[in-house]
Design a protein around this motif. Structure first.
Motif, mmCIF file in Angstrom:
data_model
loop_
_atom_site.group_PDB
_atom_site.id
_atom_site.type_symbol
_atom_site.label_atom_id
_atom_site.label_comp_id
_atom_site.label_asym_id
_atom_site.label_seq_id
_atom_site.Cartn_x
_atom_site.Cartn_y
_atom_site.Cartn_z
ATOM 1 N N MET A 18 -12.117 -33.762 8.132
ATOM 2 C CA MET A 18 -12.595 -34.268 9.397
ATOM 3 C C MET A 18 -11.962 -33.495 10.562
ATOM 4 N N GLU A 19 -10.687 -33.183 10.406
ATOM 5 C CA GLU A 19 -10.014 -32.421 11.457
ATOM 6 C C GLU A 19 -10.636 -31.035 11.614
ATOM 7 N N LEU A 20 -11.029 -30.439 10.497
ATOM 8 C CA LEU A 20 -11.645 -29.117 10.536
ATOM 9 C C LEU A 20 -12.977 -29.175 11.287
ATOM 10 N N ILE A 21 -13.777 -30.178 11.001
ATOM 11 C CA ILE A 21 -15.061 -30.338 11.686
ATOM 12 C C ILE A 21 -14.830 -30.593 13.171
ATOM 13 N N ASP A 22 -13.851 -31.438 13.500
ATOM 14 C CA ASP A 22 -13.534 -31.691 14.908
ATOM 15 C C ASP A 22 -13.091 -30.414 15.613
ATOM 16 N N TYR A 23 -12.319 -29.609 14.911
ATOM 17 C CA TYR A 23 -11.848 -28.348 15.484
ATOM 18 C C TYR A 23 -13.021 -27.403 15.765
ATOM 19 N N ILE A 24 -13.939 -27.298 14.816
ATOM 20 C CA ILE A 24 -15.091 -26.413 15.010
ATOM 21 C C ILE A 24 -15.974 -26.933 16.139
ATOM 22 N N GLY A 25 -16.345 -28.222 16.048
ATOM 23 C CA GLY A 25 -17.276 -28.777 17.024
ATOM 24 C C GLY A 25 -16.672 -29.113 18.371
ATOM 25 N N GLY A 26 -15.398 -29.485 18.369
ATOM 26 C CA GLY A 26 -14.781 -29.931 19.615
ATOM 27 C C GLY A 26 -14.000 -28.870 20.357
ATOM 28 N N THR A 27 -13.565 -27.844 19.650
ATOM 29 C CA THR A 27 -12.748 -26.810 20.280
ATOM 30 C C THR A 27 -13.449 -25.457 20.294
ATOM 31 N N LEU A 28 -13.791 -24.969 19.102
ATOM 32 C CA LEU A 28 -14.344 -23.616 19.014
ATOM 33 C C LEU A 28 -15.747 -23.507 19.602
ATOM 34 N N TRP A 29 -16.606 -24.457 19.275
ATOM 35 C CA TRP A 29 -17.994 -24.352 19.737
ATOM 36 C C TRP A 29 -18.098 -24.423 21.261
ATOM 37 N N PRO A 30 -17.441 -25.378 21.925
ATOM 38 C CA PRO A 30 -17.508 -25.382 23.392
ATOM 39 C C PRO A 30 -16.963 -24.100 24.010
ATOM 40 N N ASP A 31 -15.914 -23.550 23.409
ATOM 41 C CA ASP A 31 -15.358 -22.288 23.907
ATOM 42 C C ASP A 31 -16.383 -21.163 23.757
ATOM 43 N N LEU A 32 -17.079 -21.134 22.633
ATOM 44 C CA LEU A 32 -18.108 -20.123 22.403
ATOM 45 C C LEU A 32 -19.231 -20.264 23.423
ATOM 46 N N VAL A 33 -19.718 -21.470 23.620
ATOM 47 C CA VAL A 33 -20.807 -21.697 24.574
ATOM 48 C C VAL A 33 -20.393 -21.271 25.982
ATOM 49 N N GLU A 34 -19.197 -21.665 26.382
ATOM 50 C CA GLU A 34 -18.706 -21.297 27.711
ATOM 51 C C GLU A 34 -18.586 -19.779 27.857
ATOM 52 N N ALA A 35 -18.086 -19.122 26.824
ATOM 53 C CA ALA A 35 -17.942 -17.667 26.868
ATOM 54 C C ALA A 35 -19.306 -16.986 26.972
ATOM 55 N N VAL A 36 -20.273 -17.460 26.212
ATOM 56 C CA VAL A 36 -21.620 -16.868 26.264
ATOM 57 C C VAL A 36 -22.234 -17.103 27.639
ATOM 58 N N GLU A 37 -22.128 -18.315 28.136
ATOM 59 C CA GLU A 37 -22.724 -18.637 29.443
ATOM 60 C C GLU A 37 -22.092 -17.839 30.576
ATOM 61 N N SER A 38 -20.811 -17.531 30.457
ATOM 62 C CA SER A 38 -20.138 -16.782 31.516
ATOM 63 C C SER A 38 -20.204 -15.272 31.300
ATOM 64 N N GLY A 39 -20.778 -14.849 30.183
ATOM 65 C CA GLY A 39 -20.914 -13.418 29.908
ATOM 66 C C GLY A 39 -19.641 -12.771 29.401
ATOM 67 N N ALA A 40 -18.693 -13.564 28.937
ATOM 68 C CA ALA A 40 -17.430 -13.030 28.420
ATOM 69 C C ALA A 40 -17.640 -12.648 26.950
ATOM 70 N N ARG A 41 -18.184 -11.445 26.743
ATOM 71 C CA ARG A 41 -18.593 -11.013 25.406
ATOM 72 C C ARG A 41 -17.448 -11.025 24.395
ATOM 73 N N ARG A 42 -16.314 -10.440 24.751
ATOM 74 C CA ARG A 42 -15.195 -10.370 23.804
ATOM 75 C C ARG A 42 -14.691 -11.763 23.424
ATOM 76 N N ARG A 43 -14.590 -12.626 24.415
ATOM 77 C CA ARG A 43 -14.156 -13.999 24.132
ATOM 78 C C ARG A 43 -15.173 -14.712 23.257
ATOM 79 N N ALA A 44 -16.445 -14.455 23.494
ATOM 80 C CA ALA A 44 -17.498 -15.076 22.677
ATOM 81 C C ALA A 44 -17.409 -14.587 21.234
ATOM 82 N N VAL A 45 -17.188 -13.293 21.057
ATOM 83 C CA VAL A 45 -17.074 -12.730 19.705
ATOM 84 C C VAL A 45 -15.859 -13.312 18.996
#
Length: 83
Positions: free
Chosen positions: A1-28
């Motif tokens: 459950m912690e792993l799923i929370d980490y992916i959905g609650g931490t990594l995914w929002p960071d990815l979305v924010e990076a893509v939306e802001s055009g921060a390619r390296r951070r998104a990768v």
């Protein structure tokens, strides 16, 4: 459950924010981290299943209502078949 929370609650929002802001390296980096974490979900789930089974075998009551349900279902499945 912690792993799923980490992916959905931490990594995914960071990815979305990076893509939306055009921060390619951070998104990768975020996508690579999410991919690495997702690869662990299969083994983590298998470990959870094994440990849950061991816990049920040794102490079904420790699983609360679910343990009681599983014990009842097991007893029902073991009843002789009516012909």
């Amino acid at each position: 459950m912690e792993l799923i929370d980490y992916i959905g609650g931490t990594l995914w929002p960071d990815l979305v924010e990076a893509v939306e802001s055009g921060a390619r390296r951070r998104a990768v980096r975020a996508l690579a981290a999410a991919h690495a974490a997702a690869r662990e979900t299969g083994p983590a789930h298998k470990l959870y299943e094994v440990n849950l089974s061991l816990q049920f075998e040794s102490s079904p009551e420790s699983l609360g209502a679910m343990g009681e349900f599983l014990s009842d279902a097991e007893a029902w499945l073991m009843l002789p078949k009516a012909e």
